[in-house]
Scaffold this active site. Structure first.
Site, PDB file in Angstrom:
ATOM      1  N   ASN A  75       0.858  -1.188   0.000  1.00 15.80           N
ATOM      2  CA  ASN A  75       0.000   0.000   0.000  1.00 15.80           C
ATOM      3  C   ASN A  75       0.898   1.244   0.000  1.00 15.80           C
ATOM      4  O   ASN A  75       1.829   1.332   0.801  1.00 15.80           O
ATOM      5  CB  ASN A  75      -0.871  -0.027   1.268  1.00 15.80           C
ATOM      6  CG  ASN A  75      -2.008   0.980   1.240  1.00 15.80           C
ATOM      7  OD1 ASN A  75      -1.833   2.119   0.819  1.00 15.80           O
ATOM      8  ND2 ASN A  75      -3.168   0.562   1.697  1.00 15.80           N
ATOM      9  N   ASN A 151     -13.146  -3.460   0.937  1.00 14.38           N
ATOM     10  CA  ASN A 151     -14.128  -2.379   0.990  1.00 14.38           C
ATOM     11  C   ASN A 151     -14.652  -2.231  -0.424  1.00 14.38           C
ATOM     12  O   ASN A 151     -13.901  -1.863  -1.323  1.00 14.38           O
ATOM     13  CB  ASN A 151     -13.484  -1.056   1.409  1.00 14.38           C
ATOM     14  CG  ASN A 151     -13.078  -1.033   2.865  1.00 14.38           C
ATOM     15  OD1 ASN A 151     -13.690  -1.683   3.699  1.00 14.38           O
ATOM     16  ND2 ASN A 151     -12.040  -0.271   3.168  1.00 14.38           N
ATOM     17  N   HIS A 164     -10.438  -5.088  -5.894  1.00 15.81           N
ATOM     18  CA  HIS A 164      -9.243  -5.289  -5.069  1.00 15.81           C
ATOM     19  C   HIS A 164      -9.617  -5.421  -3.606  1.00 15.81           C
ATOM     20  O   HIS A 164     -10.722  -5.067  -3.205  1.00 15.81           O
ATOM     21  CB  HIS A 164      -8.260  -4.125  -5.249  1.00 15.81           C
ATOM     22  CG  HIS A 164      -8.699  -2.846  -4.581  1.00 15.81           C
ATOM     23  ND1 HIS A 164      -9.734  -2.063  -5.069  1.00 15.81           N
ATOM     24  CD2 HIS A 164      -8.254  -2.205  -3.474  1.00 15.81           C
ATOM     25  CE1 HIS A 164      -9.899  -1.006  -4.282  1.00 15.81           C
ATOM     26  NE2 HIS A 164      -9.021  -1.069  -3.300  1.00 15.81           N
ATOM     27  N   PHE A 315     -28.111   3.875   8.630  1.00 16.00           N
ATOM     28  CA  PHE A 315     -27.139   4.722   9.310  1.00 16.00           C
ATOM     29  C   PHE A 315     -26.892   4.182  10.704  1.00 16.00           C
ATOM     30  O   PHE A 315     -27.832   4.055  11.494  1.00 16.00           O
ATOM     31  CB  PHE A 315     -27.672   6.157   9.411  1.00 16.00           C
ATOM     32  CG  PHE A 315     -27.647   6.896   8.111  1.00 16.00           C
ATOM     33  CD1 PHE A 315     -26.563   7.680   7.752  1.00 16.00           C
ATOM     34  CD2 PHE A 315     -28.706   6.802   7.212  1.00 16.00           C
ATOM     35  CE1 PHE A 315     -26.527   8.356   6.544  1.00 16.00           C
ATOM     36  CE2 PHE A 315     -28.685   7.470   6.001  1.00 16.00           C
ATOM     37  CZ  PHE A 315     -27.590   8.257   5.668  1.00 16.00           C
ATOM     38  N   MET A 316     -25.645   3.857  10.988  1.00 17.08           N
ATOM     39  CA  MET A 316     -25.308   3.426  12.346  1.00 17.08           C
ATOM     40  C   MET A 316     -24.772   4.670  13.048  1.00 17.08           C
ATOM     41  O   MET A 316     -23.570   4.942  13.021  1.00 17.08           O
ATOM     42  CB  MET A 316     -24.246   2.327  12.309  1.00 17.08           C
ATOM     43  CG  MET A 316     -24.736   1.024  11.749  1.00 17.08           C
ATOM     44  SD  MET A 316     -25.915   0.188  12.857  1.00 17.08           S
ATOM     45  CE  MET A 316     -26.255  -1.299  11.884  1.00 17.08           C
ATOM     46  N   VAL A 317     -25.672   5.433  13.626  1.00 17.55           N
ATOM     47  CA  VAL A 317     -25.291   6.746  14.169  1.00 17.55           C
ATOM     48  C   VAL A 317     -25.655   6.885  15.637  1.00 17.55           C
ATOM     49  O   VAL A 317     -25.373   5.981  16.421  1.00 17.55           O
ATOM     50  CB  VAL A 317     -25.878   7.867  13.272  1.00 17.55           C
ATOM     51  CG1 VAL A 317     -25.087   7.972  11.960  1.00 17.55           C
ATOM     52  CG2 VAL A 317     -27.356   7.634  12.974  1.00 17.55           C
ATOM     53  N   GLU A 320     -26.955   4.011  17.876  1.00 18.17           N
ATOM     54  CA  GLU A 320     -26.044   2.894  17.621  1.00 18.17           C
ATOM     55  C   GLU A 320     -24.639   3.183  18.151  1.00 18.17           C
ATOM     56  O   GLU A 320     -23.978   2.304  18.698  1.00 18.17           O
ATOM     57  CB  GLU A 320     -25.999   2.598  16.123  1.00 18.17           C
ATOM     58  CG  GLU A 320     -27.287   1.973  15.559  1.00 18.17           C
ATOM     59  CD  GLU A 320     -28.403   2.976  15.295  1.00 18.17           C
ATOM     60  OE1 GLU A 320     -28.210   4.180  15.576  1.00 18.17           O
ATOM     61  OE2 GLU A 320     -29.469   2.555  14.819  1.00 18.17           O
TER      62      GLU A 320
HETATM   63  O1  LIG Z   1      -7.039   2.481   2.212  1.00 19.10           O
HETATM   64  P1  LIG Z   1      -8.259   3.106   1.609  1.00 19.10           P
HETATM   65  O2  LIG Z   1      -9.085   2.129   0.799  1.00 19.10           O
HETATM   66  O3  LIG Z   1      -7.957   4.341   0.823  1.00 19.10           O
HETATM   67  O4  LIG Z   1      -9.132   3.569   2.848  1.00 19.10           O
HETATM   68  C1  LIG Z   1     -10.341   3.033   3.265  1.00 19.10           C
HETATM   69  O5  LIG Z   1     -10.150   1.837   4.025  1.00 19.10           O
HETATM   70  C2  LIG Z   1      -9.397   1.980   5.224  1.00 19.10           C
HETATM   71  C3  LIG Z   1      -9.364   0.657   5.933  1.00 19.10           C
HETATM   72  O6  LIG Z   1     -10.648   0.158   6.226  1.00 19.10           O
HETATM   73  C4  LIG Z   1      -9.994   3.072   6.130  1.00 19.10           C
HETATM   74  O7  LIG Z   1      -9.116   3.299   7.215  1.00 19.10           O
HETATM   75  C5  LIG Z   1     -10.201   4.375   5.367  1.00 19.10           C
HETATM   76  O8  LIG Z   1     -10.864   5.306   6.195  1.00 19.10           O
HETATM   77  C6  LIG Z   1     -11.020   4.096   4.106  1.00 19.10           C
HETATM   78  O9  LIG Z   1     -11.209   5.278   3.365  1.00 19.10           O
HETATM   79  O1  LIG Z   2     -34.841   8.268  13.924  1.00 20.69           O
HETATM   80  P1  LIG Z   2     -34.152   8.836  12.737  1.00 20.69           P
HETATM   81  O2  LIG Z   2     -33.480  10.147  13.004  1.00 20.69           O
HETATM   82  O3  LIG Z   2     -35.012   8.887  11.518  1.00 20.69           O
HETATM   83  O4  LIG Z   2     -33.011   7.744  12.393  1.00 20.69           O
HETATM   84  C1  LIG Z   2     -31.632   7.918  12.534  1.00 20.69           C
HETATM   85  O5  LIG Z   2     -31.227   7.740  13.881  1.00 20.69           O
HETATM   86  C2  LIG Z   2     -31.475   6.443  14.440  1.00 20.69           C
HETATM   87  C3  LIG Z   2     -30.903   6.411  15.831  1.00 20.69           C
HETATM   88  O6  LIG Z   2     -29.524   6.692  15.876  1.00 20.69           O
HETATM   89  C4  LIG Z   2     -30.884   5.337  13.568  1.00 20.69           C
HETATM   90  O7  LIG Z   2     -31.305   4.094  14.048  1.00 20.69           O
HETATM   91  C5  LIG Z   2     -31.294   5.486  12.112  1.00 20.69           C
HETATM   92  O8  LIG Z   2     -30.616   4.535  11.327  1.00 20.69           O
HETATM   93  C6  LIG Z   2     -30.964   6.900  11.629  1.00 20.69           C
HETATM   94  O9  LIG Z   2     -31.366   7.073  10.296  1.00 20.69           O
END
Ligand SMILES: O=P(O)(O)O[C@H]1O[C@H](CO)[C@@H](O)[C@H](O)[C@H]1O
Ligand SMILES: O=P(O)(O)O[C@H]1O[C@H](CO)[C@@H](O)[C@H](O)[C@H]1O
Lengths: 350, 350
Positions: A75, A151, A164, A315-317, A320
């Site tokens: 890399n 990825n 890749h 979205f895992m936000v 989550e």
């Molecule tokens: O090395 P890449 O493909 O440019 O980078 C991607 O994969 C990496 C490994 O999961 C992450 O750390 C980077 O944030 C992502 O953009």
């Molecule tokens: O409830 P919302 O704002 O529509 O949803 C958002 O926040 C939630 C809690 O973090 C998540 O589970 C959802 O995936 C995200 O889209």
């Protein structure tokens, strides 16, 4: 009150591999979506200056050979280097740092930038599997952990659509495998059998989470899956602990099931299905030897983000990140949807 | 070999709150980015049919009052419901599910859809803090965990730019606080002092990770931060274990530091800075009482995804999902950049 139905009523499920719970809220599938959408995965334009092409010059100034199958190179922007000075010993239990050595490689699957696993032939995928085994053998001699991961798709931070994967090897055992090592070991001590072998046995009886079964592997949606269409590949014969333990039949069969699963993935939302995937097996390193980790069973995991369509992801936000993973359809529903997907790629049918 | 420099040489750092490590690879900042970019956060268009506006009718058919400050209502698509049947007892240790009860609320911060925390007055933010305390008091009587969190920005899955947060209360202790409960308890048993109080004391001496310090709070980039500009708010006087323990001075001071920190965040990349944020304090529930959790110290965490600019985020994907989190600039570098950001909002200067 009504009878409990997993497909309708919220509950939490336990992941014994990670000692974690997931909140399953299937009634939430009805929620409309008016938020951010993604570019459809197929719209990623091919780059004429693609540095991964055979014969291309990379940003390091190095030139790729005119390769015709797989091709592995270091890399050019590695997160892990082999030779760096060690940090000084920590002066406080709450400010601990430690040395980290390693190496990062990139592995092209195929010379053609428009190729993807579901479109490659089984022989071409088998070449990828064989090279993974070579890499694991070589890097595993020196490093404690060799993480092979792909990825796929711009949505997964992949900046180049050329087929890749990456291989990051490290002197330390990273968090995820460290937890899996602990949980599998505890289970083995308690029950005298590998956790994932017991799990596999039950899943083969229950069947409801199985997506594909071939001669050597099963692809299933784990009972504790977090991502909407998360799957796990498990070997059904023998107890391979690492990729280096795989027989020739298991390798070819792995290539086959990878192709089959990815065709279903692409057909689900009629797009090149994005994900991060990778392999987890027993730790490696100078003192590792075949058969030394009877609590382990090698497995692959696919973590795809799409939820509703080619452009709407999960979205895992907030909740989550701060509390606990939450999913909107049950693992059984996901398995059924994938099972029902056609076995012929939607692009092949035109 | 050269001397170790944290700003140049890779290493791993330990997070004692979560018993996890992060890989710090500062040399990787040089990596060019040619992958997916995001829409600049300010481009999210205001919706004329915005269901969060005062007087608007929501999808449930309910009509909002013409509110003038904060406004709390039940989430129309809750992931957690109060009345659902319990799942049957599990028939196998690897297939464990459990009952989950709860409730989800939405809280508007302000009647104006174009407002955000950094643009609101301290008094307006104080109204938000006071309402958080009310909610925690009410829901904490019944539920073990009350997660207050804000998803800000389309990139964080937030489908409505109207300033608001969510409150999800549950009958179970979710993963993240469960781990923090365990780690803080173990530290307390070993050292007879709260972990975060010891941590705070050291950070006040070391100073290099402090972003803002006011009369009652400090905003710092934790030593073990994972997200590029992750920060933590810690109370510097007394030992509040929950939001309900805060004094009036601490509440006003919290409103002040939230405004100050968010002005810096917005100024960093000249955009409305996206993040998920929330509070972690001692668990609640019918048997909880003030002072019952001496191992806890209340804190807020901000988890913002942007890395290089308003449109380039850090992707936590392959290696991060399968192995371990990785960051490209050191926490000290991030703290310095935030410290250097102007204290006057870029929009206020025009
Ligand atoms: O090395 P890449 O493909 O440019 O980078 C991607 O994969 C990496 C490994 O999961 C992450 O750390 C980077 O944030 C992502 O953009
Ligand atoms: O409830 P919302 O704002 O529509 O949803 C958002 O926040 C939630 C809690 O973090 C998540 O589970 C959802 O995936 C995200 O889209």
């Amino acid at each position: 009150m009504q009878e409990f139905k997993a497909t309708e009523h919220q509950h939490v499920r336990y992941n014994p591999l990670k000692d974690e719970w997931v909140l399953v809220s299937p009634h939430r599938c009805l929620r409309p979506w008016s938020g951010q959408t993604e570019t459809a995965p197929d719209d990623q334009p091919p780059d004429p200056l693609n540095p991964l092409l055979p014969g291309a010059t990379r940003s390091s100034g190095q030139r790729n050979p005119v390769y015709t199958s797989t091709y592995v190179f270091p890399n050019d922007f590695p997160a892990l280097l082999e030779r760096v000075p060690d940090p000084p010993p920590s002066d406080h239990p709450l400010f601990r740092s430690s040395a980290a050595k390693g190496t990062c490689r990139v592995m092209c699957f195929h010379p053609d930038s428009t190729m993807t696993i579901p479109l490659m032939t089984v022989d071409e995928i088998l070449a990828v599997v064989n090279e993974w085994v070579n890499q694991l053998k070589e890097l595993g001699r020196k490093y404690t952990w060799v993480q092979i991961f792909e990825n796929k798709g711009a949505i997964m931070g992949c900046s180049n659509p050329h087929p890749h994967c990456q291989i990051w090897a490290s002197s330390y055992l990273p968090n995820e495998p460290r937890v899996k090592e602990r949980c599998q070991k505890e289970y083995f001590i308690k029950f005298k059998r590998p956790m994932l072998l017991d799990y596999l046995k039950e899943e083969m009886i229950k069947k409801e989470r199985i997506v594909i079964l071939n001669a050597e592997w099963v692809a299933l949606v784990p009972y504790w899956a977090v991502w909407p269409y998360e799957t796990m590949l498990l070997p059904i014969n023998g107890k391979p602990q690492r990729m280096t333990d795989l027989t020739d039949e298991q390798k070819r069969s792995l290539a086959e099931i990878m192709k089959q699963l990815n065709i279903k993935y692409d057909n689900l939302f009629k797009c090149s299905f994005p994900y991060s995937m990778g392999f987890h097996g027993a730790p490696t390193g100078p003192s590792a030897a075949p058969g030394d980790s009877p609590h382990w069973l090698l497995h692959a995991i696919y973590l795809p983000p799409l939820l509703r369509s080619a452009t709407v992801k999960k979205f895992m936000v907030g909740y989550e990140m701060l509390a606990q993973s939450q999913r909107d359809l049950t693992p059984e529903q996901a398995a059924q949807k994938l099972r029902e997907c056609d076995d012929v790629h939607y692009k092949a049918k035109k």
